[in-house]
Design a protein around this motif. Structure first.
Motif, PDB file in Angstrom:
ATOM      1  N   TRP A   1       0.775  -1.034   0.070  1.00 26.00           N
ATOM      2  CA  TRP A   1       0.079  -0.065   0.027  1.00 26.00           C
ATOM      3  C   TRP A   1       0.602   1.425  -0.179  1.00 26.00           C
ATOM      4  CZ3 TRP A   1      -4.527  -1.196   4.146  1.00 26.00           C
ATOM      5  CH2 TRP A   1      -5.350  -2.160   3.433  1.00 26.00           C
ATOM      6  N   ALA A   2       2.224   1.587   1.026  1.00 33.09           N
ATOM      7  CA  ALA A   2       3.171   2.391   0.928  1.00 33.09           C
ATOM      8  C   ALA A   2       3.348   2.627  -0.374  1.00 33.09           C
ATOM      9  CB  ALA A   2       3.721   2.289   1.879  1.00 33.09           C
ATOM     10  N   LYS A   3       3.435   1.631  -1.282  1.00 33.67           N
ATOM     11  CA  LYS A   3       4.913   1.536  -3.104  1.00 33.67           C
ATOM     12  C   LYS A   3       2.914   3.123  -3.616  1.00 33.67           C
ATOM     13  CE  LYS A   3       7.305  -1.204  -5.848  1.00 33.67           C
ATOM     14  NZ  LYS A   3       7.641  -2.056  -6.303  1.00 33.67           N
ATOM     15  N   ILE A   4       1.757   1.844  -3.615  1.00 35.34           N
ATOM     16  CA  ILE A   4       1.004   2.529  -4.640  1.00 35.34           C
ATOM     17  C   ILE A   4       0.755   3.484  -4.264  1.00 35.34           C
ATOM     18  CG2 ILE A   4      -1.249   1.174  -5.219  1.00 35.34           C
ATOM     19  CD1 ILE A   4      -0.522  -0.955  -4.664  1.00 35.34           C
ATOM     20  N   TYR A   5       0.373   4.191  -2.578  1.00 40.98           N
ATOM     21  CA  TYR A   5      -0.111   5.161  -2.303  1.00 40.98           C
ATOM     22  C   TYR A   5       0.879   6.401  -1.957  1.00 40.98           C
ATOM     23  CZ  TYR A   5      -4.325   2.699  -2.818  1.00 40.98           C
ATOM     24  OH  TYR A   5      -5.664   1.935  -3.173  1.00 40.98           O
ATOM     25  N   GLY A   6       1.870   5.828  -2.022  1.00 37.60           N
ATOM     26  CA  GLY A   6       3.494   7.002  -0.890  1.00 37.60           C
ATOM     27  C   GLY A   6       2.976   6.761   0.164  1.00 37.60           C
ATOM     28  N   GLY A   7       4.107   7.018   1.148  1.00 37.83           N
ATOM     29  CA  GLY A   7       4.495   7.167   2.358  1.00 37.83           C
ATOM     30  C   GLY A   7       4.951   6.380   2.815  1.00 37.83           C
ATOM     31  N   HIS A   8       5.107   5.728   3.863  1.00 31.99           N
ATOM     32  CA  HIS A   8       6.136   4.654   4.715  1.00 31.99           C
ATOM     33  C   HIS A   8       4.663   4.061   6.074  1.00 31.99           C
ATOM     34  CE1 HIS A   8       5.921   8.514   6.699  1.00 31.99           C
ATOM     35  NE2 HIS A   8       6.322   8.264   8.407  1.00 31.99           N
ATOM     36  N   VAL A   9       5.684   2.392   6.155  1.00 34.46           N
ATOM     37  CA  VAL A   9       4.919   2.072   6.748  1.00 34.46           C
ATOM     38  C   VAL A   9       5.437   2.280   8.409  1.00 34.46           C
ATOM     39  CG1 VAL A   9       4.944  -0.270   7.872  1.00 34.46           C
ATOM     40  CG2 VAL A   9       4.506  -0.032   5.333  1.00 34.46           C
ATOM     41  N   VAL A  10       4.101   2.163   9.248  1.00 35.65           N
ATOM     42  CA  VAL A  10       4.740   2.106  10.928  1.00 35.65           C
ATOM     43  C   VAL A  10       4.339   1.319  11.193  1.00 35.65           C
ATOM     44  CG1 VAL A  10       4.050   4.813  10.532  1.00 35.65           C
ATOM     45  CG2 VAL A  10       2.785   4.005  11.120  1.00 35.65           C
ATOM     46  N   THR A  11       4.458   1.311  12.824  1.00 34.78           N
ATOM     47  CA  THR A  11       4.600   0.298  13.559  1.00 34.78           C
ATOM     48  C   THR A  11       2.884   0.578  14.854  1.00 34.78           C
ATOM     49  OG1 THR A  11       6.338  -1.412  13.111  1.00 34.78           O
ATOM     50  CG2 THR A  11       5.249  -1.818  15.277  1.00 34.78           C
ATOM     51  N   LEU A  12       2.149   0.488  14.734  1.00 37.93           N
ATOM     52  CA  LEU A  12       1.341   0.759  16.031  1.00 37.93           C
ATOM     53  C   LEU A  12       1.262  -0.004  17.023  1.00 37.93           C
ATOM     54  CD1 LEU A  12      -1.912   1.031  13.538  1.00 37.93           C
ATOM     55  CD2 LEU A  12       0.141   2.746  14.200  1.00 37.93           C
ATOM     56  N   ILE A  13       1.601   0.644  17.808  1.00 42.18           N
ATOM     57  CA  ILE A  13       2.277   0.128  19.409  1.00 42.18           C
ATOM     58  C   ILE A  13       1.182   0.176  20.336  1.00 42.18           C
ATOM     59  CG2 ILE A  13       4.063  -0.209  21.661  1.00 42.18           C
ATOM     60  CD1 ILE A  13       5.997   1.294  19.188  1.00 42.18           C
TER      61      ILE A  13
END
Length: 171
Positions: free
Chosen positions: A42-54
């Motif tokens: 999704w990050a590759k398709i829509y832009g942005g970066h992956v974040v981990t939810l804690i």
């Protein structure tokens, strides 16, 4: 990235990718994703970066005395040393210091005066008002639920009576 974690896609403006009927960026909500590979896609398709939810860690339940030690540690230059000097349960108190805590409710007891009833058959209970101990039917506003400490200061005859722990759902 572990499968036990949750992920989201976040852009440089601090907005999260919301994968509803139409994907969009939202500053109040986003879609949580269990699989890191999907989040990366999704990050590759829509832009942005992956974040981990804690997940927020559970707060530790402490006694009143333990809570006082943790509070004192917050005002100390070396909190870990303060906790180590004041308690044998360092790990529990350090966990409380870092993740927060709640104070356990002190147990309270009702003391039924066995065989003592009013003329209309209402059970009598140990009661205290204005420093005086007496018998009274169960009444709202009367001091009839006692801590161990309070009962230990009661007259000797009252200390010998059976105690019933009061639960939150009791009247």
């Amino acid at each position: 990235m572990s499968e036990e974690k949750l992920y989201a896609v976040k852009n440089d403006e601090g907005k999260y990718l919301l994968m509803d009927s139409t994907p969009c960026w939202d500053d109040k909500a986003g879609t949580a994703i269990k699989r890191s590979a999907r989040a990366l896609g999704w990050a590759k398709i829509y832009g942005g970066h992956v974040v981990t939810l804690i997940e927020e860690p559970e707060k530790v339940v402490l006694t009143k005395e333990q809570a006082e030690i943790v509070e004192e540690a917050h005002d100390n230059k070396i909190p870990a040393c303060h906790i180590a000097n004041k308690s044998d349960d360092e790990e529990l108190l350090m966990n409380a210091y870092v993740n927060g805590y709640t104070v356990a409710k002190e147990k309270r007891y009702l003391v039924e005066l066995d065989g003592l009833v009013t003329t209309d058959n209402a059970q009598q209970y140990l009661t205290k008002k204005n420093g005086k101990w007496f018998a009274c039917r169960r009444m709202p506003g009367m001091h009839q639920d006692f801590t161990d400490e309070e009962l230990n200061k009661a007259p000797e005859w009252a200390q010998q009576l059976d105690r019933e722990e009061v639960t939150d759902d009791a009247d």
